[in-house]
Write a protein that holds these residues in place. Sequence first.
Motif, PDB file in Angstrom:
ATOM      1  N   GLN A 124       0.826  -1.204   0.000  1.00 24.71           N
ATOM      2  CA  GLN A 124       0.000   0.000   0.000  1.00 24.71           C
ATOM      3  C   GLN A 124       0.865   1.261   0.000  1.00 24.71           C
ATOM      4  N   THR A 125       1.948   1.253   0.753  1.00 29.38           N
ATOM      5  CA  THR A 125       2.828   2.419   0.784  1.00 29.38           C
ATOM      6  C   THR A 125       3.420   2.680  -0.593  1.00 29.38           C
ATOM      7  N   LEU A 126       3.812   1.618  -1.287  1.00 32.55           N
ATOM      8  CA  LEU A 126       4.337   1.783  -2.642  1.00 32.55           C
ATOM      9  C   LEU A 126       3.252   2.324  -3.575  1.00 32.55           C
ATOM     10  N   ALA A 127       2.004   1.878  -3.368  1.00 31.65           N
ATOM     11  CA  ALA A 127       0.889   2.402  -4.174  1.00 31.65           C
ATOM     12  C   ALA A 127       0.666   3.886  -3.887  1.00 31.65           C
ATOM     13  N   VAL A 174      -4.872  -1.448   4.798  1.00 27.70           N
ATOM     14  CA  VAL A 174      -3.579  -1.761   4.179  1.00 27.70           C
ATOM     15  C   VAL A 174      -3.699  -2.181   2.709  1.00 27.70           C
ATOM     16  N   ASN A 175      -4.803  -1.849   2.051  1.00 25.34           N
ATOM     17  CA  ASN A 175      -4.984  -2.343   0.676  1.00 25.34           C
ATOM     18  C   ASN A 175      -5.513  -1.318  -0.315  1.00 25.34           C
ATOM     19  N   ARG A 176      -5.503  -0.050   0.023  1.00 20.52           N
ATOM     20  CA  ARG A 176      -5.953   0.949  -0.942  1.00 20.52           C
ATOM     21  C   ARG A 176      -4.942   1.061  -2.076  1.00 20.52           C
ATOM     22  N   GLY A 177      -5.401   1.569  -3.216  1.00 24.22           N
ATOM     23  CA  GLY A 177      -4.506   1.844  -4.337  1.00 24.22           C
ATOM     24  C   GLY A 177      -4.080   0.622  -5.127  1.00 24.22           C
ATOM     25  N   LYS A 178      -4.610  -0.567  -4.802  1.00 24.34           N
ATOM     26  CA  LYS A 178      -4.190  -1.807  -5.466  1.00 24.34           C
ATOM     27  C   LYS A 178      -5.278  -2.321  -6.406  1.00 24.34           C
ATOM     28  N   LYS A 179      -4.872  -3.218  -7.294  1.00 24.67           N
ATOM     29  CA  LYS A 179      -5.794  -4.002  -8.105  1.00 24.67           C
ATOM     30  C   LYS A 179      -5.736  -5.437  -7.587  1.00 24.67           C
ATOM     31  N   PRO A 236       3.455  14.718  -4.304  1.00 25.37           N
ATOM     32  CA  PRO A 236       2.615  14.202  -3.214  1.00 25.37           C
ATOM     33  C   PRO A 236       2.130  12.789  -3.481  1.00 25.37           C
ATOM     34  N   VAL A 237       1.773  12.108  -2.412  1.00 24.02           N
ATOM     35  CA  VAL A 237       1.264  10.746  -2.536  1.00 24.02           C
ATOM     36  C   VAL A 237      -0.047  10.758  -3.309  1.00 24.02           C
ATOM     37  N   VAL A 238      -0.432   9.588  -3.810  1.00 18.52           N
ATOM     38  CA  VAL A 238      -1.655   9.459  -4.603  1.00 18.52           C
ATOM     39  C   VAL A 238      -2.549   8.377  -3.996  1.00 18.52           C
ATOM     40  N   TYR A 239      -3.837   8.509  -4.241  1.00 22.71           N
ATOM     41  CA  TYR A 239      -4.805   7.506  -3.793  1.00 22.71           C
ATOM     42  C   TYR A 239      -5.657   7.132  -5.006  1.00 22.71           C
TER      43      TYR A 239
END
Length: 426
Positions: free
Chosen positions: A44-47, A89-94, A388-391
């Motif tokens: 998630q951090t990498l995302a 812990v799973n946002r930004g993923k597929k 900046p980070v992205v979501y």
Amino acid sequence: MLDDRSNRPAESAEQGAGTPTKGILAGTRVLDLSRVVAGPLAGQTLADLGADVIKIERVGEGDDLRTLGPPWVTSPSTELEQSTYFQTVNRGKKSLTLDFAKPEGAEILKGLIRETDVFIENFRTGTLAKYGLGYEDLKAINPRLVYCSITGFGQTGPYSDRSGYDYLVQAMGGQMAVTGLPDGMTGAGPMRVGVPIADITAGNNAVIGILAALLHREKSGTGQHVDIALFDSQVALLLNSLSAWLNSRAPLPRTGNDHPTAVPNGVFAVKDGHILIATFNDREFARLAEVLGHPEWATDTKYQRSRDRLANRKDLTRDMTEALSHHGKKHWMDTINAAKVSCGPINDMEDIERDEQLALRGMFVTLNHPVMGDVKVVGSPLKFSDTPVVYPNAPPLLGENTEAILRERLTLTDAQIEDLRANKII
């Protein structure tokens, strides 16, 4: 099944702060085979940093964390539920479901590896090698691959074949020995930390290791194996507690809410509740004594030096409690902070949600999912001036992106995908 087209992107990091950004790791491809907390947190951090992260999950079941509840996030239009824990812990993923224990599934994974930069897994040591998916196997396919393994005890050593969860590692790694009320008090004894601190630290260490390995790859052209253990990560957290033993054979005792060496540093009663006051040097204590109406404490031989205050902690606590009893929390927080001494409330979850500092820092983000509706997540603590980070999206449903990924990354046809589904490979 939903595909990528139905997964509407959310606004960028600083919600409403300007033009969306691709993130500092834009173009970096990650395969996340991990489950539960440490590995998914790393993914998630990498995302958040802009990487394209595919979460590989078990067919029909998915990540164990999906069903670890209550409480639940419930779809407004269906009866579908996902645990609130999974959202953390799973946002930004597929999400792609895949049975890589079968040869056909392993081949799909290897096909994805050819154009992958980072591979994260947290299976027991040696498990993936049985399916031809160990580090040496995937390195042969993609020498530039950064392969990160997160386990309870690491890839080497006598404990390397053991499983390890956060609670166990808190116990074995010394966290519980230094946490809890001191001996002699009601309820004394070892105590776990209320959040999965070993998991969180291991996940953060994995990100540090992955980013360092990516930097090394830029210089050398080759990837490497990053080996992260919860046990190592927990022991490294002990800092002064372990150093006191290693260098002076002086174990620091459990002290409950009091700091083992810095005094005053703990919870104090005031007229309408409790506050936390923290000092770490004699200068801060002198300023505190002044605003408490007792400047003489700064030159009193009982309280003048840090070691004096430690030796006379009970007397100082008594004297401070009497001085603090005349006013409430707001008065003392304003007064003590104005004196440049750390002081704050003891917040619960409702207080944290309302905190104006956290709101201004973008620490609460609402992401929209086409099925689950609005999902509230805690924002990233990483702040960058230029990137900046992205979501990009809310935590996905199980297998939400399977078909789209297979079509786009591996150019599989509808017939091939249907055959894989019929054979329960996906």
